[in-house]
Design a protein around this motif. Structure first.
Motif, PDB file in Angstrom:
ATOM      1  N   VAL A  26       0.836  -1.203   0.000  1.00  0.00           N
ATOM      2  CA  VAL A  26       0.000   0.000   0.000  1.00  0.00           C
ATOM      3  C   VAL A  26       0.871   1.253   0.000  1.00  0.00           C
ATOM      4  CG1 VAL A  26      -1.727   1.301   1.304  1.00  0.00           C
ATOM      5  CG2 VAL A  26      -1.920  -1.181   1.133  1.00  0.00           C
ATOM      6  N   GLU A  27       1.947   1.205   0.795  1.00  0.00           N
ATOM      7  CA  GLU A  27       2.844   2.359   0.880  1.00  0.00           C
ATOM      8  C   GLU A  27       3.426   2.703  -0.493  1.00  0.00           C
ATOM      9  OE1 GLU A  27       5.822   1.844   3.892  1.00  0.00           O
ATOM     10  OE2 GLU A  27       6.882   3.692   3.323  1.00  0.00           O
ATOM     11  N   ARG A  28       3.881   1.670  -1.221  1.00  0.00           N
ATOM     12  CA  ARG A  28       4.423   1.896  -2.567  1.00  0.00           C
ATOM     13  C   ARG A  28       3.383   2.495  -3.488  1.00  0.00           C
ATOM     14  NH1 ARG A  28       6.581  -3.393  -2.800  1.00  0.00           N
ATOM     15  NH2 ARG A  28       8.674  -3.454  -1.903  1.00  0.00           N
ATOM     16  N   ARG A  29       2.164   1.963  -3.418  1.00  0.00           N
ATOM     17  CA  ARG A  29       1.105   2.476  -4.299  1.00  0.00           C
ATOM     18  C   ARG A  29       0.749   3.914  -3.959  1.00  0.00           C
ATOM     19  NH1 ARG A  29      -3.596  -1.973  -4.940  1.00  0.00           N
ATOM     20  NH2 ARG A  29      -4.705  -0.173  -5.775  1.00  0.00           N
ATOM     21  N   GLY A  37      -0.175  11.490  -9.719  1.00  0.00           N
ATOM     22  CA  GLY A  37      -1.560  11.921  -9.866  1.00  0.00           C
ATOM     23  C   GLY A  37      -2.576  10.789  -9.835  1.00  0.00           C
ATOM     24  N   GLY A  38      -2.358   9.803  -8.986  1.00  0.00           N
ATOM     25  CA  GLY A  38      -3.286   8.673  -8.902  1.00  0.00           C
ATOM     26  C   GLY A  38      -4.312   8.774  -7.776  1.00  0.00           C
ATOM     27  N   GLU A  58     -19.317  16.265   0.924  1.00  0.00           N
ATOM     28  CA  GLU A  58     -18.151  15.748   1.632  1.00  0.00           C
ATOM     29  C   GLU A  58     -17.176  15.178   0.602  1.00  0.00           C
ATOM     30  OE1 GLU A  58     -18.851  12.726   4.633  1.00  0.00           O
ATOM     31  OE2 GLU A  58     -16.689  12.556   5.082  1.00  0.00           O
ATOM     32  N   ALA A  59     -15.918  15.594   0.703  1.00  0.00           N
ATOM     33  CA  ALA A  59     -14.871  15.078  -0.185  1.00  0.00           C
ATOM     34  C   ALA A  59     -14.312  13.794   0.412  1.00  0.00           C
ATOM     35  CB  ALA A  59     -13.756  16.117  -0.327  1.00  0.00           C
ATOM     36  N   LEU A  60     -14.250  12.741  -0.399  1.00  0.00           N
ATOM     37  CA  LEU A  60     -13.736  11.440   0.050  1.00  0.00           C
ATOM     38  C   LEU A  60     -12.677  10.970  -0.930  1.00  0.00           C
ATOM     39  CD1 LEU A  60     -17.308  10.226   0.925  1.00  0.00           C
ATOM     40  CD2 LEU A  60     -15.449  10.311   2.615  1.00  0.00           C
ATOM     41  N   VAL A  61     -11.507  10.662  -0.413  1.00  0.00           N
ATOM     42  CA  VAL A  61     -10.378  10.367  -1.296  1.00  0.00           C
ATOM     43  C   VAL A  61     -10.470   8.947  -1.849  1.00  0.00           C
ATOM     44  CG1 VAL A  61      -8.775   9.568   0.519  1.00  0.00           C
ATOM     45  CG2 VAL A  61      -7.865  10.685  -1.535  1.00  0.00           C
ATOM     46  N   ARG A  62     -10.003   8.785  -3.093  1.00  0.00           N
ATOM     47  CA  ARG A  62      -9.968   7.491  -3.757  1.00  0.00           C
ATOM     48  C   ARG A  62      -8.585   7.268  -4.347  1.00  0.00           C
ATOM     49  NH1 ARG A  62     -13.759   7.158  -1.077  1.00  0.00           N
ATOM     50  NH2 ARG A  62     -15.945   6.884  -1.635  1.00  0.00           N
ATOM     51  N   LEU A  63      -8.158   6.005  -4.326  1.00  0.00           N
ATOM     52  CA  LEU A  63      -6.898   5.630  -4.971  1.00  0.00           C
ATOM     53  C   LEU A  63      -7.256   5.117  -6.357  1.00  0.00           C
ATOM     54  CD1 LEU A  63      -3.850   5.192  -4.761  1.00  0.00           C
ATOM     55  CD2 LEU A  63      -4.305   3.095  -3.494  1.00  0.00           C
ATOM     56  N   ALA A  64      -6.985   5.940  -7.359  1.00  0.00           N
ATOM     57  CA  ALA A  64      -7.401   5.613  -8.730  1.00  0.00           C
ATOM     58  C   ALA A  64      -6.161   5.331  -9.564  1.00  0.00           C
ATOM     59  CB  ALA A  64      -8.200   6.769  -9.320  1.00  0.00           C
ATOM     60  N   ASP A  65      -5.445   4.259  -9.184  1.00  0.00           N
ATOM     61  CA  ASP A  65      -4.191   3.952  -9.869  1.00  0.00           C
ATOM     62  C   ASP A  65      -4.331   2.747 -10.781  1.00  0.00           C
ATOM     63  OD1 ASP A  65      -4.430   1.971  -7.969  1.00  0.00           O
ATOM     64  OD2 ASP A  65      -2.503   2.355  -6.994  1.00  0.00           O
ATOM     65  N   GLY A  66      -5.524   2.200 -10.870  1.00  0.00           N
ATOM     66  CA  GLY A  66      -5.756   1.065 -11.775  1.00  0.00           C
ATOM     67  C   GLY A  66      -5.173  -0.257 -11.292  1.00  0.00           C
ATOM     68  N   GLU A  68      -4.424  -3.616  -8.830  1.00  0.00           N
ATOM     69  CA  GLU A  68      -5.223  -4.576  -8.072  1.00  0.00           C
ATOM     70  C   GLU A  68      -4.500  -4.908  -6.768  1.00  0.00           C
ATOM     71  OE1 GLU A  68      -8.196  -5.980  -8.751  1.00  0.00           O
ATOM     72  OE2 GLU A  68      -8.411  -4.808 -10.596  1.00  0.00           O
ATOM     73  N   PRO A  69      -5.221  -5.186  -5.691  1.00  0.00           N
ATOM     74  CA  PRO A  69      -6.667  -5.021  -5.557  1.00  0.00           C
ATOM     75  C   PRO A  69      -7.053  -3.558  -5.400  1.00  0.00           C
ATOM     76  CG  PRO A  69      -5.718  -5.637  -3.449  1.00  0.00           C
ATOM     77  CD  PRO A  69      -4.575  -5.604  -4.435  1.00  0.00           C
ATOM     78  N   ALA A  70      -8.295  -3.212  -5.789  1.00  0.00           N
ATOM     79  CA  ALA A  70      -8.794  -1.863  -5.538  1.00  0.00           C
ATOM     80  C   ALA A  70      -8.849  -1.650  -4.024  1.00  0.00           C
ATOM     81  CB  ALA A  70     -10.181  -1.696  -6.148  1.00  0.00           C
ATOM     82  N   LEU A  71      -8.454  -0.470  -3.566  1.00  0.00           N
ATOM     83  CA  LEU A  71      -8.413  -0.193  -2.128  1.00  0.00           C
ATOM     84  C   LEU A  71      -9.207   1.062  -1.815  1.00  0.00           C
ATOM     85  CD1 LEU A  71      -4.600  -0.643  -1.377  1.00  0.00           C
ATOM     86  CD2 LEU A  71      -6.431  -2.234  -0.759  1.00  0.00           C
ATOM     87  N   GLY A  72     -10.047   0.992  -0.815  1.00  0.00           N
ATOM     88  CA  GLY A  72     -10.779   2.167  -0.357  1.00  0.00           C
ATOM     89  C   GLY A  72     -10.008   2.872   0.748  1.00  0.00           C
ATOM     90  N   PRO A  73     -10.441   4.081   1.094  1.00  0.00           N
ATOM     91  CA  PRO A  73      -9.735   4.842   2.132  1.00  0.00           C
ATOM     92  C   PRO A  73      -9.744   4.159   3.496  1.00  0.00           C
ATOM     93  CG  PRO A  73     -11.793   5.927   1.520  1.00  0.00           C
ATOM     94  CD  PRO A  73     -11.572   4.822   0.534  1.00  0.00           C
TER      95      PRO A  73
END
Ligand code: C2E
Ligand code: CA
Ligand code: CA
Ligand code: CA
Length: 278
Positions: A26-29, A37-38, A58-66, A68-73
Motif C-alpha cells: 500500500v505504501e508503494r502504491r 496523480g493517482g 463531503e470530499a472522500l479520497v480514492r486511490l485511482a491507480d488502476g 489490483e486489488p482496488a483499495l478504499g480509504p
C-alpha cells in the motif's frame, strides 16, 4: 529450539508477514499515486432532509491507480497514517477540495465542502497554519470549508486541539465532529471545544429499523444538538424509512446512498443540477 529463538520466531508469524507485506504494498502504491496523480476525490451530497436541497458535499479520497486489488480509504488511510504519507495525502486532499469548491463557485455553484482530517494530520503543530495558507492561496471563502475530525483525534491531542480549533474558528473555517457517538468521550469533547456540527455515525442510522438502542441514541443526539444549537448531519441514510424517522424527529441534514453515493466531480455536478430545484 531455544526459548529466545522460539519467541523471536513467534514474532515473525505468517500473519505478521502478510500484514507487513500489505503495508509495504500500500505504501508503494500511495507514494506512486502521490507522484503521478493517482489520487482523486469523490463528493457525496449532504442534503436538507425537509426540502431535499443540497447543503454541501463531503470530499472522500480514492486511490485511482488502476492497480489490483482496488483499495478504499478505510484500507489505505490507516496505512498512510503509520508510514508518514498522511501529511502529503491530507495536504493534497485539502488543496484539491478547495480548488474544486472555488472552481464551482466561479460558475455560480456555491457548495460547502467538508474535508476529513485524520488524527495524525491534526496532531502536527503546523496544521492550523497550513489551513490558513490554503485559505489564502485557494481563495476559498472560509465559511465554505468544513474540517471533519473524529472525537478520538481531538481527545488524543486535547491540549493542542483546543488551540488548533480556536485558530481554525478564528479563520472562519467550520468544525464537524465525525462519527459522533462512537468515541469514548463524546460529551466531554463537546463542552471543551464546541464544534459547529455533529455527524451522527452511520451505525446508529443503520439500526433505526431494528434496534431500539440505536433509535434512543439518535433521539438523544438530536436533542443535544438542538439544545447546544449545533447543526446535525445523519450519515449512512440508505432507505426511505431511515429518512422518514430522522426527518420526523427533527434531524435537519443527512447523507447516504439513498440520496447519492460519493461521485466524481462531473457526476456530482450533474446530480446537483437535477436536484437544485427540488
Ligand atoms: P467517513 O468520514 O465516516 O465517511 C463516510 C463513509 O461512509 C464513506 O466511505 C462513504 O462513502 C460511506 N457512505 C456514505 N453513505 C453511505 C451509506 O448510505 N451506506 C454506507 N454503507 N456507506 C456510506 P469511504 O469513502 O470508503 O471512506 C471511509 C472512511 O475513510 C471515511 O469515513 C474517513 O474516515 C476516511 N476517509 C475518506 N476520505 C478521507 C480523506 O480524504 N482523508 C482522511 N483523513 N480520511 C478519509
Ligand atoms: Ca467524514
Ligand atoms: Ca463519519
Ligand atoms: Ca468513519
Amino acid at each position: 529450539v531455544k526459548h529466545g529463538r522460539r519467541g523471536a520466531f513467534a514474532f515473525y508469524s505468517p500473519d505478521m508477514t502478510t500484514r507487513a507485506q500489505f503495508v509495504l504494498h500500500v505504501e508503494r502504491r500511495l507514494q506512486r499515486a502521490l507522484d503521478r496523480g493517482g489520487l482523486v476525490l469523490h463528493y457525496q451530497p449532504i442534503v436538507n432532509l425537509a426540502s431535499g436541497a443540497v447543503e454541501g458535499i463531503e470530499a472522500l479520497v480514492r486511490l485511482a491507480d488502476g492497480a489490483e486489488p482496488a483499495l478504499g480509504p478505510a484500507a489505505f488511510i490507516p496505512v498512510a497514517e503509520t508510514c508518514g504519507l498522511i501529511a502529503p495525502i491530507g495536504a493534497w486532499v485539502a488543496r484539491e477540495a478547495c480548488r474544486q469548491q472555488v472552481a464551482w463557485q466561479r460558475e455560480g455553484i456555491r457548495l460547502t465542502v467538508s474535508v476529513n482530517v485524520s488524527a495524525a494530520q491534526f496532531r502536527r503543530a503546523d496544521f492550523a497554519a497550513q489551513i490558513r495558507d490554503l485559505v489564502v492561496s485557494s481563495g476559498i471563502d472560509p465559511h465554505c470549508l468544513v474540517i471533519e475530525l473524529t472525537e478520538t483525534a481531538i481527545m488524543e491531542n486535547l491540549a493542542e486541539a483546543v488551540a488548533i480549533l480556536h485558530a481554525l474558528k478564528a479563520l472562519g473555517v467550520r468544525i464537524a465532529l465525525d462519527d459522533f457517538g462512537t468515541g469514548y468521550s463524546s460529551l466531554s469533547s463537546l463542552s471543551t471545544l464546541p464544534p459547529d456540527k455533529l455527524k451522527i455515525d452511520q451505525c446508529f442510522v443503520r439500526g433505526i429499523e431494528t434496534d431500539h438502542a440505536s433509535r434512543a441514541v439518535i433521539d438523544a443526539v438530536i436533542a443535544l444538538a438542538g439544545s447546544l444549537d449545533l447543526e446535525l448531519v445523519a450519515e449512512g441514510i440508505e432507505n426511505e424509512s431511515a429518512l422518514h424517522y430522522l426527518r420526523e424527529r427533527g434531524c435537519h441534514l443527512g447523507q447516504g446512498y439513498h440520496f447519492s453515493r460519493p461521485l466524481p466531480a462531473p457526476q456530482l455536478l450533474a446530480w446537483h443540477a437535477r436536484h437544485r430545484t427540488s
